[in-house]
Scaffold this motif. Structure first.
Motif, mmCIF file in Angstrom:
data_model
loop_
_atom_site.group_PDB
_atom_site.id
_atom_site.type_symbol
_atom_site.label_atom_id
_atom_site.label_comp_id
_atom_site.label_asym_id
_atom_site.label_seq_id
_atom_site.Cartn_x
_atom_site.Cartn_y
_atom_site.Cartn_z
ATOM 1 N N VAL A 87 72.721 83.918 41.310
ATOM 2 C CA VAL A 87 71.595 83.232 40.638
ATOM 3 C C VAL A 87 71.050 84.095 39.496
ATOM 4 O O VAL A 87 70.836 83.614 38.378
ATOM 5 N N PHE A 88 70.833 85.407 39.745
ATOM 6 C CA PHE A 88 70.276 86.294 38.719
ATOM 7 C C PHE A 88 71.212 86.422 37.520
ATOM 8 O O PHE A 88 70.757 86.465 36.370
ATOM 9 N N LEU A 89 72.503 86.502 37.789
ATOM 10 C CA LEU A 89 73.479 86.593 36.699
ATOM 11 C C LEU A 89 73.380 85.356 35.808
ATOM 12 O O LEU A 89 73.330 85.457 34.584
ATOM 13 N N SER A 90 73.304 84.185 36.443
ATOM 14 C CA SER A 90 73.219 82.921 35.689
ATOM 15 C C SER A 90 71.961 82.878 34.829
ATOM 16 O O SER A 90 71.995 82.432 33.682
ATOM 17 N N LEU A 91 70.822 83.362 35.373
ATOM 18 C CA LEU A 91 69.550 83.311 34.642
ATOM 19 C C LEU A 91 69.546 84.269 33.447
ATOM 20 O O LEU A 91 69.023 83.942 32.386
ATOM 21 N N ASN A 149 65.548 90.772 39.000
ATOM 22 C CA ASN A 149 65.803 90.144 37.696
ATOM 23 C C ASN A 149 65.532 91.131 36.561
ATOM 24 O O ASN A 149 66.317 91.268 35.628
ATOM 25 N N SER A 150 64.412 91.878 36.679
ATOM 26 C CA SER A 150 64.077 92.910 35.688
ATOM 27 C C SER A 150 65.133 94.004 35.673
ATOM 28 O O SER A 150 65.495 94.520 34.612
ATOM 29 N N GLY A 151 65.605 94.355 36.862
ATOM 30 C CA GLY A 151 66.624 95.399 36.988
ATOM 31 C C GLY A 151 67.908 95.027 36.276
ATOM 32 O O GLY A 151 68.500 95.845 35.559
ATOM 33 N N ILE A 152 68.330 93.784 36.452
ATOM 34 C CA ILE A 152 69.571 93.324 35.812
ATOM 35 C C ILE A 152 69.387 93.310 34.291
ATOM 36 O O ILE A 152 70.287 93.708 33.549
ATOM 37 N N PHE A 153 68.211 92.891 33.831
ATOM 38 C CA PHE A 153 67.892 92.928 32.391
ATOM 39 C C PHE A 153 67.983 94.370 31.877
ATOM 40 O O PHE A 153 68.637 94.652 30.877
ATOM 41 N N SER A 154 67.329 95.312 32.593
ATOM 42 C CA SER A 154 67.271 96.715 32.160
ATOM 43 C C SER A 154 68.641 97.356 32.105
ATOM 44 O O SER A 154 68.960 98.064 31.153
ATOM 45 N N THR A 155 69.449 97.130 33.151
ATOM 46 C CA THR A 155 70.765 97.781 33.215
ATOM 47 C C THR A 155 71.648 97.341 32.062
ATOM 48 O O THR A 155 72.312 98.168 31.439
ATOM 49 N N SER A 156 71.619 96.043 31.746
ATOM 50 C CA SER A 156 72.473 95.551 30.655
ATOM 51 C C SER A 156 72.019 96.123 29.311
ATOM 52 O O SER A 156 72.837 96.483 28.471
ATOM 53 N N ARG A 157 70.698 96.257 29.106
ATOM 54 C CA ARG A 157 70.176 96.812 27.843
ATOM 55 C C ARG A 157 70.455 98.305 27.742
ATOM 56 O O ARG A 157 70.706 98.830 26.660
ATOM 57 N N THR A 192 78.667 91.713 28.675
ATOM 58 C CA THR A 192 79.598 92.619 29.376
ATOM 59 C C THR A 192 78.828 93.533 30.326
ATOM 60 O O THR A 192 79.217 93.719 31.479
ATOM 61 N N GLY A 193 77.707 94.083 29.819
ATOM 62 C CA GLY A 193 76.854 94.940 30.656
ATOM 63 C C GLY A 193 76.267 94.184 31.829
ATOM 64 O O GLY A 193 76.152 94.725 32.936
ATOM 65 N N LEU A 194 75.913 92.911 31.593
ATOM 66 C CA LEU A 194 75.364 92.065 32.672
ATOM 67 C C LEU A 194 76.361 91.895 33.802
ATOM 68 O O LEU A 194 76.035 92.080 34.979
ATOM 69 N N PHE A 195 77.602 91.531 33.441
ATOM 70 C CA PHE A 195 78.642 91.310 34.454
ATOM 71 C C PHE A 195 78.924 92.590 35.238
ATOM 72 O O PHE A 195 79.053 92.569 36.465
ATOM 73 N N PHE A 196 78.992 93.720 34.510
ATOM 74 C CA PHE A 196 79.296 94.997 35.158
ATOM 75 C C PHE A 196 78.192 95.388 36.144
ATOM 76 O O PHE A 196 78.469 95.812 37.276
#
Length: 464
Positions: A144-148, A311-319, A345-349
């Motif tokens: 769900v988080f990946l999709s958002l 959700n914030s964590g996934i945003f931060s890691t990709s950035r 790419t960062g999001l998926f990883f």
């Protein structure tokens, strides 16, 4: 005929830079969401049982120290708007190694925190679906988080805005409900009535002495991780000169309201020695006073809080991966943006790494054991990142006196406060070595820095 050429950048080519699509309301609420972490909702039961009422002072001390870290970060980001995050100013002011260590550690921090959040979400799910597999619910929320996050940064801002609104409304409702129960002298669990005196009547403010007070620091530090999210979002913030100072300066007020008042209310209604350490006291307070429907509602709120943090964590890691790729210390594929200016790419990883949380839950079914282990590792790594922010500020004062002279958003008490906060972080590390469950995590964490050092050495060798 209408000229639609202005609309064409809906986008035939992927953009080269992140866009400033986050506005004041997004940043203010991201800052609030960052200050109200899963540690408050999930971990406060354990901290209350460890420290008793003295936990209130623990949260106030940590919040006070971190306010100065945020002021140092804000001053650096506003001194040079080319900095996208603290990894950038660490690389510029302390050297490329600092950018490498900070960026990758911060990425790993949020992967570990994301795992803790996924563990928490799975635990909250059990209240409604006790028969549903814990690891399956963890897997579902990662998808769900990946999709958002894959959509646009503005959608992330909107989601965090509403997630934070839900948290704020819930905590205010909890505080108001608690005040009403105390005013009514509502029957407390285990005999007696709800009263403000419940806070100090069960052994005083320090019922477990200094050792209990110190033991409360571990999960309490974790409750504040994400407070620096404002810095990660700086590159995508519209009008940062106005927005960042406002978000940072309101941190002390938020801590008093969301931590101190909420915990005082919980302990006034339910004496601290009757709080169940393995469960969220926010949910338990309503269960104990016989309001299961309200408990279900609060369960939804605490689940939303964990979802917001993940959700914030996934945003931060990709950035952060995007920033590292731009510095040349991560694979250049991480710097590739989608047509909507999202580093996919960062999001998926990062989401792939979050699956480690699913594996942990599968291997260790005890949620609180996993949560304590993971949150301690996360707290140690975040303290490293916060220390690098302070060291960068000290280096900036020496290297860029012309920027220091122009600074309008200064760190109060300057270098003296920097050293006091760093000494406090060392003190917390010593405390973590005293408890057996946190000592294990403290012993494991250096392996991460060994891996980073090997990676840095190999990269330098390849460059040479």
């Amino acid at each position: 005929m209408v000229d639609r050429s202005k609309d064409l950048p809906l986008q035939t080519e992927p953009p080269e830079k992140l866009r400033r699509n986050l506005h004041n309301r997004h940043i203010q609420l991201i800052a609030i969401g960052g200050a109200i972490g899963t540690g408050l909702f999930m971990g406060s039961g354990k901290t209350i049982s460890l420290a008793g009422p003295s936990i209130i002072f623990v949260y106030m001390i940590i919040g006070f120290m971190l306010f100065f870290v945020m002021r140092a970060m804000g001053e650096l980001l506003l001194a040079n708007l080319e900095y996208k995050s603290f990894s950038d100013f660490a690389a510029d002011l302390l050297g490329p190694w600092a950018g490498y260590f900070t960026g990758w550690t911060y990425w790993f921090c949020w992967v570990v925190t994301g795992i803790a959040d996924v563990v928490a979400i799975s635990a909250y799910f059990q209240l409604w679906f006790p028969g549903f597999s814990i690891w399956m619910s963890a897997l579902l929320c990662i998808v769900v988080f990946l999709s958002l996050n894959i959509a646009t940064v503005k959608l992330f801002g909107e989601l965090e805005f509403w997630f934070a609104i839900i948290k704020i409304v819930a905590i205010i409702a909890l505080i108001v409900t608690g005040i009403v129960l105390v005013a009514m002298h509502y029957p407390a669990p285990g005999g007696g009535t709800a009263a403000l005196s419940n806070i100090w009547n069960h052994g005083g403010m320090f019922p477990k002495g200094l050792s209990g007070f110190f033991a409360g620091f571990q999960i309490a530090v974790f409750a504040f991780v994400g407070i620096e999210l404002v810095g990660t979002a700086a590159a995508e913030t519209h009008n940062p000169e106005k927005v960042l100072p406002r978000a940072i300066n309101s941190i002390p007020l938020r801590i008093i309201m969301f931590y101190v008042l909420a915990l005082m209310v919980i302990m006034a209604v339910t004496p601290w020695d009757q709080v169940v350490p393995s469960r969220s006291p926010f949910v338990e307070m309503f269960v104990l006073i016989g309001l299961p429907a309200a408990a279900s509602l609060v369960n939804f709120v605490v689940l939303t809080s964990a979802a917001s943090s993940a959700n914030s964590g996934i945003f931060s890691t990709s950035r952060m991966l995007y920033g590292l790729a731009e510095q040349g210390v991560a694979h250049r594929g991480f710097a590739r943006l989608s047509r909507r200016a999202v580093p996919t790419t960062g999001l998926f990883f990062s989401c792939l790494c979050l699956l480690g949380g699913v594996a942990l839950i599968y291997l260790i079914p005890n949620v609180m054991t996993v949560f304590t282990l993971v949150t301690t590792v996360s707290a140690i790594l975040f303290m490293f990142v916060w220390t690098i922010i302070l060291c960068s500020w000290l280096a900036w004062r020496k290297k860029r006196p012309e920027q220091v002279a122009k600074s309008t958003f200064r760190l109060p008490l300057g270098p003296v406060m920097c050293w006091i906060v760093m000494a406090f972080f060392v003190f917390v590390l010593v405390l973590l070595s005293l408890e057996e469950d946190t000592r294990k995590a403290l012993m494991v964490t250096p392996l991460w820095f060994v891996l980073l050092a090997v990676g840095w050495w190999l990269r330098r060798r390849k460059a040479a």
